[in-house]
Design an enzyme around this catalytic site. Structure first.
Site, PDB file in Angstrom:
ATOM      1  N   TYR A   1      -2.847  -5.149  -9.049  1.00 45.88           N
ATOM      2  CA  TYR A   1      -2.562  -3.981  -8.806  1.00 45.88           C
ATOM      3  C   TYR A   1      -1.452  -3.120  -9.882  1.00 45.88           C
ATOM      4  CZ  TYR A   1      -1.367   0.212  -6.149  1.00 45.88           C
ATOM      5  OH  TYR A   1      -0.860   1.259  -5.534  1.00 45.88           O
TER       6      TYR A   1
ATOM      7  N   ASP B   1       4.949   1.058  -7.959  1.00 44.61           N
ATOM      8  CA  ASP B   1       4.590   1.980  -9.045  1.00 44.61           C
ATOM      9  C   ASP B   1       4.654   3.330  -8.338  1.00 44.61           C
ATOM     10  OD1 ASP B   1       2.343   1.444  -7.537  1.00 44.61           O
ATOM     11  OD2 ASP B   1       1.038   2.077  -9.070  1.00 44.61           O
TER      12      ASP B   1
ATOM     13  N   ASP C   1       0.722  -1.220  -0.124  1.00 44.77           N
ATOM     14  CA  ASP C   1      -0.032   0.053   0.119  1.00 44.77           C
ATOM     15  C   ASP C   1       0.917   1.081  -0.025  1.00 44.77           C
ATOM     16  OD1 ASP C   1      -2.516  -1.379   0.078  1.00 44.77           O
ATOM     17  OD2 ASP C   1      -2.232  -1.829   2.184  1.00 44.77           O
TER      18      ASP C   1
HETATM   19  C1  LIG Z   1      -1.800  -2.651  -2.919  1.00 47.65           C
HETATM   20  S1  LIG Z   1      -2.068  -4.274  -2.371  1.00 47.65           S
HETATM   21  C2  LIG Z   1      -1.036  -5.170  -3.623  1.00 47.65           C
HETATM   22  C3  LIG Z   1      -1.556  -6.541  -3.597  1.00 47.65           C
HETATM   23  C4  LIG Z   1      -0.630  -7.459  -4.510  1.00 47.65           C
HETATM   24  N1  LIG Z   1       0.493  -7.563  -3.921  1.00 47.65           N
HETATM   25  C5  LIG Z   1      -0.694  -7.075  -5.774  1.00 47.65           C
HETATM   26  O1  LIG Z   1       0.436  -6.476  -6.553  1.00 47.65           O
HETATM   27  O2  LIG Z   1      -1.696  -6.964  -6.740  1.00 47.65           O
HETATM   28  C6  LIG Z   1      -1.319  -4.408  -0.912  1.00 47.65           C
HETATM   29  C7  LIG Z   1      -1.701  -5.572   0.017  1.00 47.65           C
HETATM   30  O3  LIG Z   1      -0.810  -5.674   1.074  1.00 47.65           O
HETATM   31  C8  LIG Z   1      -1.658  -6.026   2.226  1.00 47.65           C
HETATM   32  N2  LIG Z   1      -0.940  -5.588   3.261  1.00 47.65           N
HETATM   33  C9  LIG Z   1      -1.030  -4.495   3.808  1.00 47.65           C
HETATM   34  N3  LIG Z   1      -0.578  -4.262   5.003  1.00 47.65           N
HETATM   35  C10 LIG Z   1      -0.044  -5.451   5.214  1.00 47.65           C
HETATM   36  C11 LIG Z   1       0.796  -6.198   6.470  1.00 47.65           C
HETATM   37  N4  LIG Z   1       1.229  -5.185   7.316  1.00 47.65           N
HETATM   38  N5  LIG Z   1       1.024  -7.451   6.155  1.00 47.65           N
HETATM   39  C12 LIG Z   1       0.580  -8.278   5.203  1.00 47.65           C
HETATM   40  N6  LIG Z   1      -0.021  -7.620   4.242  1.00 47.65           N
HETATM   41  C13 LIG Z   1      -0.462  -6.404   4.159  1.00 47.65           C
HETATM   42  C14 LIG Z   1      -3.135  -5.315   1.820  1.00 47.65           C
HETATM   43  O4  LIG Z   1      -4.120  -6.169   2.440  1.00 47.65           O
HETATM   44  C15 LIG Z   1      -3.100  -5.526   0.251  1.00 47.65           C
HETATM   45  O5  LIG Z   1      -3.594  -6.487   0.055  1.00 47.65           O
END
Ligand SMILES: C[S@@+](CC[C@H](N)C(=O)[O-])C[C@H]1O[C@@H](n2cnc3c(N)ncnc32)[C@H](O)[C@@H]1O
Length: 230
Positions: free
Chosen positions: A211, A171, A135
């Site tokens: 994403y 990105d 994120d």
């Molecule tokens: C922007 S999305 C990207 C998802 C995937 N990696 C992609 O490229 O499509 C970021 C993901 O990280 C997860 N996430 C956020 N904080 C996290 C944490 N502390 N530990 C594990 N996952 C986390 C969110 O729930 C989300 O699904």
């Protein structure tokens, strides 16, 4: 070596845990399958032994989202054990349905902040950690929520075997620079790039994640950063 109080983080997940209501099949997976696939609470000193089939090494993906990249890796390397971390229950549910349909078994999951698991893993127990499109938290006052921090990089470095890789994609230019600055201050992680293509091109075996597809549609150009645990 135990994790020192200084390198411990208290965990922190700032994203959404739940989205729309789960379908009946997904709900059943979360209730019945998820507890069996979770990294157990007890002794995890022999990580490979926790998988239901023999695995030659164990790797982790943090925040797998829709699971596109993780599923591709699991299919391509059935003799590698993967730990998939994703606190967003809808993403986890979809992923569980998919692995059940395909009969994939080289997986354990963690449905909370990945840092909480990194703290528990034995030192030098993983052969790779992927953090793909974390994120972005682009607003200045929210940047402290970013997954990458000196403490979390230290946790990642601690669990990686020397010579293995921490791979990061984003990105958001500012997040790439943020991560480069913080890894440069982490003595046990070395950025492997020698030329621009090394960060402009994805690594072999890469698959487009949901994403990333959105980033391309919106005209953003990703950076792919690979760091070696030295
Ligand atoms: C922007 S999305 C990207 C998802 C995937 N990696 C992609 O490229 O499509 C970021 C993901 O990280 C997860 N996430 C956020 N904080 C996290 C944490 N502390 N530990 C594990 N996952 C986390 C969110 O729930 C989300 O699904």
């Amino acid at each position: 070596m135990p994790v020192s109080a200084k390198t411990m983080t208290d965990g922190g997940f700032f994203g959404r845990r739940k989205g729309h209501r789960l379908r009946a099949g997904q709900e059943a997976m979360v209730e019945q399958t998820l507890p069996n696939l979770r990294v157990p609470d007890g002794d995890i000193s022999d990580l490979a032994a926790l998988f239901p089939l023999p695995v030659r090494e164990v790797r982790m993906e943090i925040g797998f989202g829709g699971g596109e990249h993780l599923l591709a890796r699991m299919r391509a390397e059935p003799d590698v054990g993967f730990i998939g971390c994703e606190p967003f229950v809808n993403g986890m549910a979809k992923f569980l349905v998919q692995i059940a349909q395909e009969g994939l078994r080289n997986i354990l999951v963690h449905d909370a902040d990945a840092a909480l698991l990194l703290q528990r893993l034995p030192e030098a127990s993983l052969s790779g950690v992927d953090l793909l499109y974390p994120d972005p938290w682009p607003k200045r006052r929210q940047r402290k929520r970013r997954f990458v921090s000196p403490e979390r990089l230290a946790l990642i470095a601690r669990v990686l075997k020397p010579g293995t890789m921490f791979r990061f994609a984003t990105d958001i230019d500012d997040y790439a620079a943020w991560t480069l600055a913080r890894t440069a201050a982490t003595p046990s992680l070395r950025w492997t790039a020698n030329r621009a293509d090394d960060w402009r091109k994805s690594w072999p075996g890469w698959v487009l994640t949901r994403y990333e597809a959105k980033a391309f549609r919106e005209g953003r150009r990703p950076s792919y950063l690979v760091f070696e645990r030295i």
